[in-house]
Scaffold this active site. Structure first.
Site, short mmCIF file in Angstrom:
data_model
loop_
_atom_site.label_atom_id
_atom_site.label_comp_id
_atom_site.label_asym_id
_atom_site.label_seq_id
_atom_site.Cartn_x
_atom_site.Cartn_y
_atom_site.Cartn_z
N ILE A 27 50.89 -8.13 39.15
CA ILE A 27 51.20 -9.14 40.17
C ILE A 27 51.54 -10.47 39.50
CG2 ILE A 27 50.15 -10.51 42.02
CD1 ILE A 27 48.56 -7.93 42.80
N ASP A 73 40.99 -17.28 27.85
CA ASP A 73 40.13 -16.44 28.70
C ASP A 73 39.65 -17.35 29.82
OD1 ASP A 73 37.98 -15.10 29.88
OD2 ASP A 73 37.37 -14.16 27.99
N VAL A 74 40.01 -17.01 31.05
CA VAL A 74 39.71 -17.91 32.18
C VAL A 74 38.21 -18.05 32.43
CG1 VAL A 74 41.92 -17.51 33.33
CG2 VAL A 74 39.93 -16.10 33.96
N TYR A 167 33.22 -6.74 43.12
CA TYR A 167 34.60 -7.18 43.31
C TYR A 167 34.77 -7.79 44.71
CZ TYR A 167 39.74 -6.88 43.56
OH TYR A 167 41.07 -7.18 43.69
N LYS A 171 35.77 -11.70 45.53
CA LYS A 171 36.99 -12.08 46.24
C LYS A 171 36.66 -12.85 47.53
CE LYS A 171 40.10 -10.55 43.37
NZ LYS A 171 41.07 -11.44 42.70
P1 NAD Z 1 46.35 -6.24 36.31
O1 NAD Z 1 45.15 -5.65 35.66
O2 NAD Z 1 47.68 -5.57 36.08
O3 NAD Z 1 46.49 -7.78 35.92
C1 NAD Z 1 45.38 -8.62 35.78
C2 NAD Z 1 45.71 -9.61 34.69
O4 NAD Z 1 44.57 -10.48 34.53
C3 NAD Z 1 45.95 -8.93 33.34
O5 NAD Z 1 47.09 -9.51 32.74
C4 NAD Z 1 44.70 -9.26 32.56
O6 NAD Z 1 44.91 -9.35 31.15
C5 NAD Z 1 44.34 -10.61 33.14
N1 NAD Z 1 42.95 -10.98 32.88
C6 NAD Z 1 41.85 -10.22 33.10
N2 NAD Z 1 40.75 -10.89 32.69
C7 NAD Z 1 41.18 -12.09 32.21
C8 NAD Z 1 40.52 -13.21 31.64
N3 NAD Z 1 39.19 -13.24 31.48
N4 NAD Z 1 41.26 -14.28 31.27
C9 NAD Z 1 42.62 -14.28 31.42
N5 NAD Z 1 43.29 -13.23 31.94
C10 NAD Z 1 42.57 -12.15 32.33
O7 NAD Z 1 46.02 -6.33 37.86
P2 NAD Z 1 46.90 -6.71 39.13
O8 NAD Z 1 46.86 -5.55 40.05
O9 NAD Z 1 48.21 -7.30 38.75
O10 NAD Z 1 45.95 -7.83 39.77
C11 NAD Z 1 46.21 -9.21 39.73
C12 NAD Z 1 45.30 -9.91 40.72
O11 NAD Z 1 45.53 -9.41 42.03
C13 NAD Z 1 43.81 -9.70 40.43
O12 NAD Z 1 43.10 -10.89 40.72
C14 NAD Z 1 43.44 -8.61 41.42
O13 NAD Z 1 42.07 -8.63 41.76
C15 NAD Z 1 44.31 -8.99 42.60
N6 NAD Z 1 44.57 -7.90 43.55
C16 NAD Z 1 45.20 -6.77 43.16
C17 NAD Z 1 45.44 -5.76 44.09
C18 NAD Z 1 46.15 -4.48 43.74
O14 NAD Z 1 46.14 -3.55 44.56
N7 NAD Z 1 46.77 -4.37 42.59
C19 NAD Z 1 45.01 -5.93 45.41
C20 NAD Z 1 44.37 -7.11 45.78
C21 NAD Z 1 44.16 -8.10 44.83
#
Ligand code: NAD
Length: 264
Positions: A27, A73-74, A167, A171
């Site tokens: 995303i 790292d956030v 989780y 959220k």
């Molecule tokens: P993803 O795992 O592909 O991407 C997550 C990104 O966050 C990765 O690039 C990872 O390296 C980074 N990350 C993780 N921990 C970190 C840290 N401590 N510091 C810096 N970066 C860090 O996942 P995604 O599906 O693209 O999800 C992105 C966001 O959307 C997340 O917050 C997730 O909870 C949310 N989300 C995803 C979905 C879904 O269905 N994919 C649904 C609802 C919400």
């Protein structure tokens, strides 16, 4: 066209300075690309491997933006401050922050290790707080800015059958933090909103599709009234809206984008 208002330009982000955390894949990558496509310069924040983020930054640079990759790292206060200082040093301002970095560590509540509970909170909730606080201080001095937090439908409902109470709670916290910051920082010209996506196909969900296709097809897709899973591109429109002047009277809002999954 009639009237003096420039409706097309409302979505223009030319020259705006944006940060996207976790911006090298999934995303975050799509949102970084969408912001750049509308003219924003994007700092792509990644936790570890810079290679992918640098490749993306190079692509966005080739399309005429001053985008770059940066490690942080956030969940770590010092990392977040260093990253924020570096962005301010380069651009002198920050207009848009997308708090996208997030993790999910599924576990039944009775089996969830405290370490995993805390890890989830530290990335998903502390991370949004720490980056918002550091960037918010800069936005307060500018008297403007738009923060977009990536929450989840899991902050609104207990989605099933996978169990991930930590989780869900993290959220829900992101949604409330969005409202609290929107309230505190409105007087500084800062807007804070969130997206609550439903199931979106990314690398995070690819593994689930491989290992549990039945769950993806029977629960995730069929759970939505649109009878399907979403794509990362389908989150871009709301992000551009929230990042841009088009949403100048929108703050503290959580926009659910889930194909109608939370309707029933
Ligand atoms: P993803 O795992 O592909 O991407 C997550 C990104 O966050 C990765 O690039 C990872 O390296 C980074 N990350 C993780 N921990 C970190 C840290 N401590 N510091 C810096 N970066 C860090 O996942 P995604 O599906 O693209 O999800 C992105 C966001 O959307 C997340 O917050 C997730 O909870 C949310 N989300 C995803 C979905 C879904 O269905 N994919 C649904 C609802 C919400």
């Amino acid at each position: 066209m009639s009237g003096a208002h420039n409706y097309i330009n409302m979505f223009n982000l030319k020259g705006r300075k944006a940060i996207v955390t976790g911006g090298s894949r999934g995303i975050g990558k799509a949102l970084a690309e969408a912001l750049a496509a509308h003219g924003a310069d994007v700092a792509i924040v990644v936790k570890s491997s810079l290679e992918r983020a640098e490749k993306l930054a190079a692509d966005l640079k080739a399309s005429g933006t001053d985008s770059f990759a940066i490690q942080a790292d956030v969940a770590l206060e010092d990392d977040v401050q260093r990253m924020t200082d570096a962005v301010i040093e380069r651009w002198g301002r920050i207009d848009i922050l997308v708090n996208n970095a997030g993790i999910v560590l599924p576990a039944a509540a009775e089996d969830c290790a405290l370490e995993d509970w805390r890890k989830t909170m530290s990335v998903n909730l502390d991370g949004v707080f720490l980056v918002s606080r550091a960037v918010g201080r800069q936005m307060i001095t500018q008297k403007s800015g738009s923060i977009i937090n990536i929450g989840s439908m899991s902050g609104r409902i207990v989605n099933w059958p996978f169990r991930h109470a930590a989780y869900n709670v993290s959220k829900a916290g992101v949604h409330m933090l969005t409202k609290a910051l929107a309230t505190e920082w409105a007087e500084h010209g800062i807007r804070v909103n969130a997206l609550a996506p439903g199931y979106i196909m990314t690398e995070l969900t690819d593994d689930v599709l491989r290992e549990h296709p039945d769950v993806v097809n029977n629960h995730w897709a069929k759970g939505a009234v649109q009878n399907r899973i979403g794509t990362v591109e389908e989150l871009a429109g709301a992000t551009i809206y929230l990042a841009s002047d088009a949403s100048s009277f929108t703050t503290g809002e959580v926009i659910t984008i889930d194909g109608g999954l939370t309707l029933r």
